[in-house]
Design a protein around this motif. Structure first.
Motif, mmCIF file in Angstrom:
data_model
loop_
_atom_site.group_PDB
_atom_site.id
_atom_site.type_symbol
_atom_site.label_atom_id
_atom_site.label_comp_id
_atom_site.label_asym_id
_atom_site.label_seq_id
_atom_site.Cartn_x
_atom_site.Cartn_y
_atom_site.Cartn_z
ATOM 1 N N UNK A 12 0.802 -1.220 0.000
ATOM 2 C CA UNK A 12 0.000 0.000 0.000
ATOM 3 C C UNK A 12 0.835 1.270 0.000
ATOM 4 N N UNK A 13 2.137 1.124 0.173
ATOM 5 C CA UNK A 13 2.965 2.319 0.256
ATOM 6 C C UNK A 13 2.801 3.035 1.584
ATOM 7 N N UNK A 14 2.326 2.311 2.595
ATOM 8 C CA UNK A 14 2.212 2.885 3.928
ATOM 9 C C UNK A 14 0.815 3.273 4.366
ATOM 10 N N UNK A 15 -0.164 3.211 3.493
ATOM 11 C CA UNK A 15 -1.518 3.613 3.896
ATOM 12 C C UNK A 15 -2.270 2.482 4.589
ATOM 13 N N UNK A 16 -1.739 1.250 4.525
ATOM 14 C CA UNK A 16 -2.366 0.122 5.212
ATOM 15 C C UNK A 16 -3.675 -0.336 4.608
ATOM 16 N N UNK A 17 -3.837 -0.152 3.294
ATOM 17 C CA UNK A 17 -5.117 -0.488 2.672
ATOM 18 C C UNK A 17 -4.986 -1.396 1.456
ATOM 19 N N UNK A 18 -3.785 -1.946 1.219
ATOM 20 C CA UNK A 18 -3.591 -2.812 0.070
ATOM 21 C C UNK A 18 -2.588 -3.906 0.434
ATOM 22 N N UNK A 19 -3.023 -5.160 0.264
ATOM 23 C CA UNK A 19 -2.195 -6.286 0.676
ATOM 24 C C UNK A 19 -2.240 -7.405 -0.341
ATOM 25 N N UNK A 20 -1.164 -8.210 -0.347
ATOM 26 C CA UNK A 20 -1.111 -9.442 -1.117
ATOM 27 C C UNK A 20 -0.909 -10.576 -0.125
ATOM 28 N N UNK A 21 -1.820 -11.534 -0.150
ATOM 29 C CA UNK A 21 -1.681 -12.745 0.654
ATOM 30 C C UNK A 21 -1.005 -13.776 -0.241
ATOM 31 N N UNK A 22 0.295 -13.973 -0.026
ATOM 32 C CA UNK A 22 1.051 -14.902 -0.864
ATOM 33 C C UNK A 22 0.754 -16.350 -0.517
ATOM 34 N N UNK A 23 0.580 -16.628 0.781
ATOM 35 C CA UNK A 23 0.374 -18.003 1.200
ATOM 36 C C UNK A 23 -0.350 -18.049 2.535
ATOM 37 N N UNK A 24 -1.336 -18.941 2.629
ATOM 38 C CA UNK A 24 -1.957 -19.273 3.905
ATOM 39 C C UNK A 24 -2.219 -20.776 3.893
ATOM 40 N N UNK A 25 -1.795 -21.443 4.976
ATOM 41 C CA UNK A 25 -1.930 -22.890 5.107
ATOM 42 C C UNK A 25 -2.847 -23.179 6.285
ATOM 43 N N UNK A 26 -3.957 -23.866 6.018
ATOM 44 C CA UNK A 26 -4.925 -24.144 7.067
ATOM 45 C C UNK A 26 -5.688 -25.436 6.768
#
Length: 88
Positions: free
Chosen positions: A31-45
């Protein structure tokens, strides 16, 4: 107010780890610091057992329902089971 909340990648990782009992989580804040854009590369559950990709994404989005109120972009790359993770 919840609308003003900014999240870090670490907070998103912690939330997914706790809510999905995830064994591995990798989130990138792009997000460049705004905390509003993310990429979830991996989640294992284990919650992904027997689920189709769309169902897995819905589980993740549901787990982050409160956070998603202020996140503008959230890309999910890989949601897998522990058995699938062992075979990587």
């Amino acid at each position: 107010m919840a609308d003003d909340k900014k999240y870090s990648a670490e907070e998103i990782e912690k939330a997914l780890t706790e809510r999905l009992q995830a064994t591995h989580v990798n989130v990138e804040d792009n997000s460049g610091g705004c905390g509003a854009s993310f990429v979830l590369h991996l989640v294992v559950s284990t919650q992904f057992e027997g689920k189709k990709p769309l169902e897995k994404h819905r589980i993740v989005n549901g787990a982050l329902a409160e956070e998603m109120k202020t996140i503008h972009a959230f890309s999910i790359k890989k949601c897998i089971t522990p058995a699938q993770h062992q075979n990587l």
